[in-house]
Each structure stands twice: as structure tokens, then as C-alpha cells.
Design an enzyme around this catalytic site. Sequence first.
Site, short mmCIF file in Angstrom:
data_model
loop_
_atom_site.label_atom_id
_atom_site.label_comp_id
_atom_site.label_asym_id
_atom_site.label_seq_id
_atom_site.Cartn_x
_atom_site.Cartn_y
_atom_site.Cartn_z
CB CYS A 123 -1.10 0.07 1.01
SG CYS A 123 -1.89 -1.47 1.18
CG HIS A 256 -3.06 3.38 2.12
ND1 HIS A 256 -3.56 3.08 0.92
CD2 HIS A 256 -3.17 2.12 3.12
CE1 HIS A 256 -3.92 1.79 0.96
NE2 HIS A 256 -3.83 1.25 2.11
CG ASN A 286 -6.66 -0.91 1.76
OD1 ASN A 286 -5.94 -0.41 0.59
ND2 ASN A 286 -5.96 -1.34 2.72
N1 ACO Z 1 -18.18 -7.91 10.26
C1 ACO Z 1 -18.78 -8.39 11.60
N2 ACO Z 1 -17.97 -8.48 12.64
C2 ACO Z 1 -16.78 -8.61 12.37
C3 ACO Z 1 -16.07 -8.26 10.98
C4 ACO Z 1 -17.13 -8.21 10.10
N3 ACO Z 1 -16.73 -7.84 8.80
N4 ACO Z 1 -14.77 -8.35 11.40
C5 ACO Z 1 -14.39 -8.73 12.47
N5 ACO Z 1 -15.69 -8.80 13.36
C6 ACO Z 1 -15.97 -8.72 14.81
C7 ACO Z 1 -14.76 -9.82 15.30
O1 ACO Z 1 -15.12 -11.11 15.08
C8 ACO Z 1 -14.59 -9.25 16.68
O2 ACO Z 1 -15.78 -10.20 17.39
P1 ACO Z 1 -15.58 -10.60 19.04
O3 ACO Z 1 -15.63 -9.27 19.54
O4 ACO Z 1 -17.06 -11.27 19.06
O5 ACO Z 1 -14.53 -11.58 18.97
C9 ACO Z 1 -15.20 -8.14 16.59
O6 ACO Z 1 -15.85 -7.58 15.45
C10 ACO Z 1 -14.16 -6.99 16.86
O7 ACO Z 1 -12.92 -7.42 16.02
P2 ACO Z 1 -11.68 -6.68 16.10
O8 ACO Z 1 -10.56 -7.38 15.09
O9 ACO Z 1 -11.11 -6.37 17.51
O10 ACO Z 1 -12.03 -5.39 15.20
P3 ACO Z 1 -11.50 -3.91 15.45
O11 ACO Z 1 -12.12 -2.81 16.17
O12 ACO Z 1 -9.98 -3.94 15.48
O13 ACO Z 1 -11.52 -3.63 13.83
C11 ACO Z 1 -10.46 -3.54 11.82
C12 ACO Z 1 -10.87 -4.35 12.92
C13 ACO Z 1 -11.28 -2.60 11.16
C14 ACO Z 1 -9.87 -4.58 10.80
C15 ACO Z 1 -9.31 -2.65 12.44
O14 ACO Z 1 -8.37 -3.52 13.17
C16 ACO Z 1 -8.59 -2.15 11.44
O15 ACO Z 1 -9.07 -1.00 11.07
N6 ACO Z 1 -7.23 -2.32 11.34
C17 ACO Z 1 -6.31 -1.65 10.31
C18 ACO Z 1 -6.47 -2.52 9.06
C19 ACO Z 1 -6.28 -1.78 7.88
O16 ACO Z 1 -6.69 -0.69 7.53
N7 ACO Z 1 -5.32 -2.50 6.92
C20 ACO Z 1 -4.98 -1.93 5.90
C21 ACO Z 1 -3.75 -0.90 6.12
S1 ACO Z 1 -2.54 -1.48 5.46
C22 ACO Z 1 -2.74 -1.94 3.70
O17 ACO Z 1 -3.44 -1.10 3.28
C23 ACO Z 1 -2.34 -2.86 3.10
#
Ligand code: ACO
Length: 329
Positions: A123, A256, A286
Site C-alpha cells: 500500500c 492511503h 482499500n
Molecule cells: N463483520 C462483523 N463483525 C466482524 C467483522 C465483520 N466484517 N470483522 C470482525 N468482526 C468482529 C470480530 O470477530 C470481533 O468479534 P468478537 O468481539 O465477538 O470477537 C469484533 O468484530 C471486533 O474485532 P476486532 O478485530 O477487534 O475489530 P477492530 O475494532 O480491531 O476492527 C479492523 C477491525 C477494522 C480490521 C481494524 O483492526 C483496522 O482497521 N485495522 C487496520 C486494518 C487496515 O486498515 N489495514 C490495511 C492497512 S495497510 C494496507 O492497506 C495493506
Amino acid sequence: MSSIPPRYSRITGTGSFLPPDRLSNEALAARLARDGIETSDQWIVERTGIRARHFAAADVTSSDLALPAARHALEAAGRSAAEVDLIIVATSTPDMVFPSTACLLQRKLGVAGCAAFDVQAVCSGFVYALTVADAMIRTGAATCALVVGTEVFSRILDFKDRTTCVLFGDGAGAVVLEASDQPGLLASELHADGRHVEILCTPGTVSGGQVLGDPLLKMDGQAVFKLAVGVLESAARAVLAKAGRSEADIDWLIPHQANIRIMQGTAKKLKLPMDKLVVTVDEHGNTSAASIPLALDVAVRSGRIRRGDTVMLEGVGGGFTWGAVLLDY
Ligand code: ACO
């Protein structure tokens, strides 16, 4: 004795392209539900700001998406493909193992002879590619560069993993970067830290006619989140210092387009109001190396970014890699 005038690079045209198949969060949720995977529009919007993504048809490749984006950028710059003497494509989803997607794009543009190669920095790829093109223009190795970010991330998504498959989409963005006696690109900062390979990777490879290892994207979302906000702040401050500018000089920040919460976190740390951010992640998710040139093109074509505006581009992604470019548009 006459001194050689300084040579800079400047963006003279932008372009972008999204494949026509747009999938809203609701449509994606319905598709995943057929395989027993639960998600919702509300969860995706609240956690990421994404409302839709575009997916390329099965036979459409990164170079296919790059072609219209490149043509739009050339048209905006008033240049023909024959005038381009350097093509750099940033992609993590190349058409083939080799040759490079840049060579395939060159052929599709109907030209031959100029240098063409790919940059692989996930990215951060577009920021890396732009920095390389700028350096080549400054040293006289190139005069008119086509710099493209293009991805078909849908090919490497695990549609059984709701924590990743809702985040990404396909698309392409491009700029024409030309030699100029006025800057242009003011400064750039590139970094990588290979100790974090595992938090964001697609570890499979091709060997002996087979795919070895897992060819689908893996991500530790929380680890990526924490690292991203920190490095985006440090890269922004470093590039401003290098250019002798301050946060107050930034007219537009184009981070990004991964997640609205990472962007909000970065803006807060830099004390920038949200209306100085270009945000397009809601419309295409993304798109990895394509996300920054896509957002830049949208902001230019909508008239928000104007000639003379100071713009900061910031990339972050797998590797771990990150970087920033500061430019006067
Ligand atoms: N739909 C519904 N529920 C979901 C989903 C979904 N798509 N995905 C995860 N959950 C649930 C999980 O199972 C978890 O449930 P639980 O509490 O019962 O265990 C709950 O939601 C919370 O999960 P987390 O992983 O803790 O959620 P978080 O608040 O961390 O959000 C996310 C996840 C959006 C991926 C976040 O960590 C994030 O934005 N990270 C950065 C990722 C990113 O932007 N990557 C790309 C950047 S670099 C690049 O582009 C290559």
C-alpha cells in the site's frame, strides 16, 4: 561560468479507473451470508468508513485497470504515450510472475522502448514509485514519467475471513510526472521495517508448477492499526521538516485510503481539520497501491485540489512499509 539550473519534477496530469462492478456493503454481506459468514453494513461503516468497493471481472488484470487510468492521466497532461520515457507501476497483484505489469501496460499503450518496471511496496507502493520517478527525473534519467498504482486485490482475498475480505477493492490511479524548472515534488520520506512481515502478508508463492503456502491475504488488523497511525505521523513530520514547511502549510492531506479511523487518527496527531483530508475510501475500500492516485485524481477533477496547493501524500502497508511525499501541485 554558468551554473546548471536545478531540475525538479511536477505532476502534470492525473487519471483513475474503477471497474464497473460496484458492490455495496449490503450486497457483499448478502454474498458472504450464502457461505454462512456474518457481517453488516453497520459494522463495516463504523469500523472502517467503507460503504462500497469495486471488483474486477475474473478475466480483468491489473494492467487492464491501469490502461484507462494511464490514458486519462496522459490526456489531462496533454501528452501522448509516445512522449513517455519512463513507466513505473506500483502493484502487489501483478498480471504475471513476469514480465512486469509496467511492460504489459507499455504494450497496451501501443508504445515501446522506454524504461518500464514495477515497484512492490504494497500500500506504500505509489509513494515509493513517485519518489523513484522524481529521483530519475531530477538526475536527468527521465523527462516524462507515467506513474501508476493498480490492483486487483479481490484475487487474493479470503472470502471466508470477514475480518479482511470486507476491507479491500480493485482499481487504478495514475499521474504524469514531468521535468520542470519549478518544484513540484518538494521532499519525500520512505521507510520499511521487515520485522513486521507477518502482520500483513500474502505468503504463498509459485514453485514447481504449484502454489506453495497460502496465497490469500492475512492481516492482524489491530497491530496494523497501531503501527500505521504512529508511522504516518512520524513520516509527515519528517517530510515537512525536510521541505522546510509546517503542518499549517498543508492544503490537502491524501493518506492511503485504508480505513477512516486511521485517517482520523493521523489528522488529529497533525492537528489538521478533517476537511483538509481527501477521503474516497467510502466509495472503493482499500485499493492498496491504487488508493492514493485514485483519491488524488478525484480531488483534482472535482476542483478541490488546485494548481499551487500544497499536498501531502502518505502511504503505509505490508512490509511493513511507509512513506510520505510533499508537493506543490
Ligand atoms: N463483520 C462483523 N463483525 C466482524 C467483522 C465483520 N466484517 N470483522 C470482525 N468482526 C468482529 C470480530 O470477530 C470481533 O468479534 P468478537 O468481539 O465477538 O470477537 C469484533 O468484530 C471486533 O474485532 P476486532 O478485530 O477487534 O475489530 P477492530 O475494532 O480491531 O476492527 C479492523 C477491525 C477494522 C480490521 C481494524 O483492526 C483496522 O482497521 N485495522 C487496520 C486494518 C487496515 O486498515 N489495514 C490495511 C492497512 S495497510 C494496507 O492497506 C495493506
